[in-house]
Design an enzyme around this catalytic site. Structure first.
Site, PDB file in Angstrom:
ATOM      1  N   LEU A   4      -5.930 -11.368   8.351  1.00 32.88           N
ATOM      2  CA  LEU A   4      -4.948 -11.579   7.285  1.00 32.88           C
ATOM      3  C   LEU A   4      -4.757 -10.257   6.555  1.00 32.88           C
ATOM      4  O   LEU A   4      -5.740  -9.584   6.224  1.00 32.88           O
ATOM      5  CB  LEU A   4      -5.480 -12.638   6.296  1.00 32.88           C
ATOM      6  CG  LEU A   4      -4.735 -12.785   4.959  1.00 32.88           C
ATOM      7  CD1 LEU A   4      -3.367 -13.420   5.181  1.00 32.88           C
ATOM      8  CD2 LEU A   4      -5.546 -13.643   3.975  1.00 32.88           C
ATOM      9  N   ASP A  47       1.698 -16.338 -11.900  1.00 30.45           N
ATOM     10  CA  ASP A  47       1.996 -16.318 -13.333  1.00 30.45           C
ATOM     11  C   ASP A  47       1.370 -17.510 -14.066  1.00 30.45           C
ATOM     12  O   ASP A  47       1.221 -18.584 -13.508  1.00 30.45           O
ATOM     13  CB  ASP A  47       3.526 -16.335 -13.529  1.00 30.45           C
ATOM     14  CG  ASP A  47       3.912 -15.959 -14.954  1.00 30.45           C
ATOM     15  OD1 ASP A  47       3.140 -15.230 -15.612  1.00 30.45           O
ATOM     16  OD2 ASP A  47       4.973 -16.412 -15.418  1.00 30.45           O
ATOM     17  N   ARG A  81      -6.549 -15.279 -23.745  1.00 32.94           N
ATOM     18  CA  ARG A  81      -5.713 -14.950 -22.589  1.00 32.94           C
ATOM     19  C   ARG A  81      -6.569 -14.371 -21.459  1.00 32.94           C
ATOM     20  O   ARG A  81      -6.373 -14.689 -20.298  1.00 32.94           O
ATOM     21  CB  ARG A  81      -4.633 -13.922 -22.984  1.00 32.94           C
ATOM     22  CG  ARG A  81      -3.506 -14.478 -23.843  1.00 32.94           C
ATOM     23  CD  ARG A  81      -2.422 -13.416 -24.096  1.00 32.94           C
ATOM     24  NE  ARG A  81      -1.945 -12.828 -22.855  1.00 32.94           N
ATOM     25  CZ  ARG A  81      -0.953 -13.351 -22.100  1.00 32.94           C
ATOM     26  NH1 ARG A  81      -0.344 -14.449 -22.486  1.00 32.94           N
ATOM     27  NH2 ARG A  81      -0.591 -12.747 -20.994  1.00 32.94           N
ATOM     28  N   LEU A  96      12.360 -13.713 -11.022  1.00 30.28           N
ATOM     29  CA  LEU A  96      11.651 -12.897 -10.022  1.00 30.28           C
ATOM     30  C   LEU A  96      10.878 -11.735 -10.637  1.00 30.28           C
ATOM     31  O   LEU A  96      10.008 -11.153  -9.986  1.00 30.28           O
ATOM     32  CB  LEU A  96      12.631 -12.368  -8.969  1.00 30.28           C
ATOM     33  CG  LEU A  96      13.234 -13.458  -8.063  1.00 30.28           C
ATOM     34  CD1 LEU A  96      14.232 -12.847  -7.088  1.00 30.28           C
ATOM     35  CD2 LEU A  96      12.147 -14.197  -7.288  1.00 30.28           C
ATOM     36  N   SER A  97      11.187 -11.393 -11.882  1.00 28.85           N
ATOM     37  CA  SER A  97      10.437 -10.341 -12.585  1.00 28.85           C
ATOM     38  C   SER A  97      10.183  -9.092 -11.726  1.00 28.85           C
ATOM     39  O   SER A  97       9.055  -8.601 -11.636  1.00 28.85           O
ATOM     40  CB  SER A  97       9.113 -10.900 -13.119  1.00 28.85           C
ATOM     41  OG  SER A  97       9.338 -12.010 -13.952  1.00 28.85           O
ATOM     42  N   TRP A 101       2.910  -2.803 -18.284  1.00 29.21           N
ATOM     43  CA  TRP A 101       2.338  -1.767 -19.178  1.00 29.21           C
ATOM     44  C   TRP A 101       2.753  -2.001 -20.618  1.00 29.21           C
ATOM     45  O   TRP A 101       2.184  -1.391 -21.534  1.00 29.21           O
ATOM     46  CB  TRP A 101       2.783  -0.371 -18.737  1.00 29.21           C
ATOM     47  CG  TRP A 101       2.256   0.024 -17.391  1.00 29.21           C
ATOM     48  CD1 TRP A 101       2.975   0.129 -16.238  1.00 29.21           C
ATOM     49  CD2 TRP A 101       0.897   0.340 -17.036  1.00 29.21           C
ATOM     50  NE1 TRP A 101       2.150   0.496 -15.190  1.00 29.21           N
ATOM     51  CE2 TRP A 101       0.873   0.624 -15.653  1.00 29.21           C
ATOM     52  CE3 TRP A 101      -0.311   0.403 -17.750  1.00 29.21           C
ATOM     53  CZ2 TRP A 101      -0.296   0.977 -14.965  1.00 29.21           C
ATOM     54  CZ3 TRP A 101      -1.472   0.752 -17.069  1.00 29.21           C
ATOM     55  CH2 TRP A 101      -1.452   1.028 -15.710  1.00 29.21           C
ATOM     56  N   GLU A 147       6.368  -3.390 -15.414  1.00 32.20           N
ATOM     57  CA  GLU A 147       6.705  -3.776 -16.797  1.00 32.20           C
ATOM     58  C   GLU A 147       5.475  -4.266 -17.583  1.00 32.20           C
ATOM     59  O   GLU A 147       5.504  -4.332 -18.810  1.00 32.20           O
ATOM     60  CB  GLU A 147       7.773  -4.887 -16.804  1.00 32.20           C
ATOM     61  CG  GLU A 147       9.168  -4.425 -16.395  1.00 32.20           C
ATOM     62  CD  GLU A 147       9.309  -4.145 -14.906  1.00 32.20           C
ATOM     63  OE1 GLU A 147       8.627  -4.813 -14.104  1.00 32.20           O
ATOM     64  OE2 GLU A 147      10.092  -3.242 -14.549  1.00 32.20           O
ATOM     65  N   HIS A 149      -7.104 -14.790 -17.189  1.00 33.71           N
ATOM     66  CA  HIS A 149      -7.062 -13.812 -16.097  1.00 33.71           C
ATOM     67  C   HIS A 149      -8.309 -13.954 -15.219  1.00 33.71           C
ATOM     68  O   HIS A 149      -8.232 -13.890 -13.991  1.00 33.71           O
ATOM     69  CB  HIS A 149      -6.973 -12.386 -16.642  1.00 33.71           C
ATOM     70  CG  HIS A 149      -5.664 -12.101 -17.328  1.00 33.71           C
ATOM     71  ND1 HIS A 149      -4.461 -12.364 -16.740  1.00 33.71           N
ATOM     72  CD2 HIS A 149      -5.370 -11.589 -18.553  1.00 33.71           C
ATOM     73  CE1 HIS A 149      -3.473 -12.029 -17.559  1.00 33.71           C
ATOM     74  NE2 HIS A 149      -4.009 -11.560 -18.675  1.00 33.71           N
TER      75      HIS A 149
END
Ligand code: IPE
Ligand code: IPE
Ligand code: MG
Length: 224
Positions: free
Chosen positions: A122, A12, A25, A179-180, A61, A59, A29
């Site tokens: 991994l 985040d 923004r 924790l979203s 979206w 969420e 990203h």
């Protein structure tokens, strides 16, 4: 020292980083992807077997269409340019979440999973259109349909993380303590680290520091 097999990360703070340093923004990203690569390197270095990365929640979206498009374009581009490199490094990619994206992206994701299926160094679980509540409800529905008893073992077996151990460490960057809707079941006993730094500023040494701290924690699991 505590063993470590699985680290889960809520990546985040991209948007705030982008606005602060690049006035966009989306630039955040983009920068966040560099951190992803750094953290993968460190995970391999630490011999961690599973790395679960929260990239897009059910969420998310609710965000503006333009930002969502930018995120998925980035992901497409990442898959196209990096999947062979991941494969060469013996990394397995698995998507957790509901794959209901564009036909092109769905295909790319399936191809990436198929290509890396047998890799063993991994496993990266990329949480995309992932929501823990939906995951648990789906698991319960499967149990009901197959007339299986509802218990901890059966529920765990029907989650998307079914074959892997619960994360010992859960990290959330971006100076927010929630924790979203991420791994609510699996993180029942995770050691949680809330990190002030925004994801694009998170460095290998920050990751290392968390791992060092984790290794020394007295984990009780209800005992003493
Ligand atoms: C996390 O960063 C990445 C995604 C949710 C895709 P954010 O985009 O949530 O960044 P902030 O929290 O707004 O800074
Ligand atoms: C959580 O971050 C989801 C991902 C990192 C992919 P959000 O930025 O979406 O979480 P909230 O909305 O602040 O809780
Ligand atoms: Mg956020």
């Amino acid at each position: 020292m505590n063993p470590l097999n699985h680290v889960a990360i809520i990546m985040d703070g991209n948007g705030r980083w982008g606005l602060k340093y690049k006035n966009s923004r989306n630039a955040g990203h983009r920068a966040g992807l560099n951190t992803v690569e750094k953290i993968i390197k460190e995970a391999i270095h630490q011999k961690i077997e599973y790395l679960t990365l929260y990239a897009f929640s059910t969420e998310n979206w609710k965000r503006p269409r333009k930002e969502i498009k930018y995120l998925f374009d980035l992901l497409e581009n990442f898959l196209i340019t990096k999947i062979d490199k991941l494969n060469d490094q013996n990394i397995k990619l698995k998507i957790i979440g509901i794959k209901n994206f564009s036909t092109k992206l769905n295909k790319l994701l399936n191809l990436a999973e198929k290509k890396t299926l047998k890799n063993t160094k991994l496993q990266i679980n990329l949480a995309l259109n992932y929501g823990s509540k939906a995951e648990i409800i789906n698991a319960l529905k499967k149990l009901k349909k197959n007339k299986k008893p509802i218990n901890e073992k059966n529920l765990t077996k029907n989650l998307q993380t079914k074959d892997i151990p619960d994360p010992e460490i859960l990290i959330r960057t971006g100076n927010t303590q929630r924790l979203s809707n991420f791994l609510l079941w699996q993180a029942a006993y995770s050691e949680i680290f809330f990190e002030k730094k925004l994801w694009p500023s998170f460095e290998r040494r920050d990751f290392k520091k968390i791992i060092r701290k984790y290794k020394l924690i007295k984990r009780n699991f209800g005992s003493i």
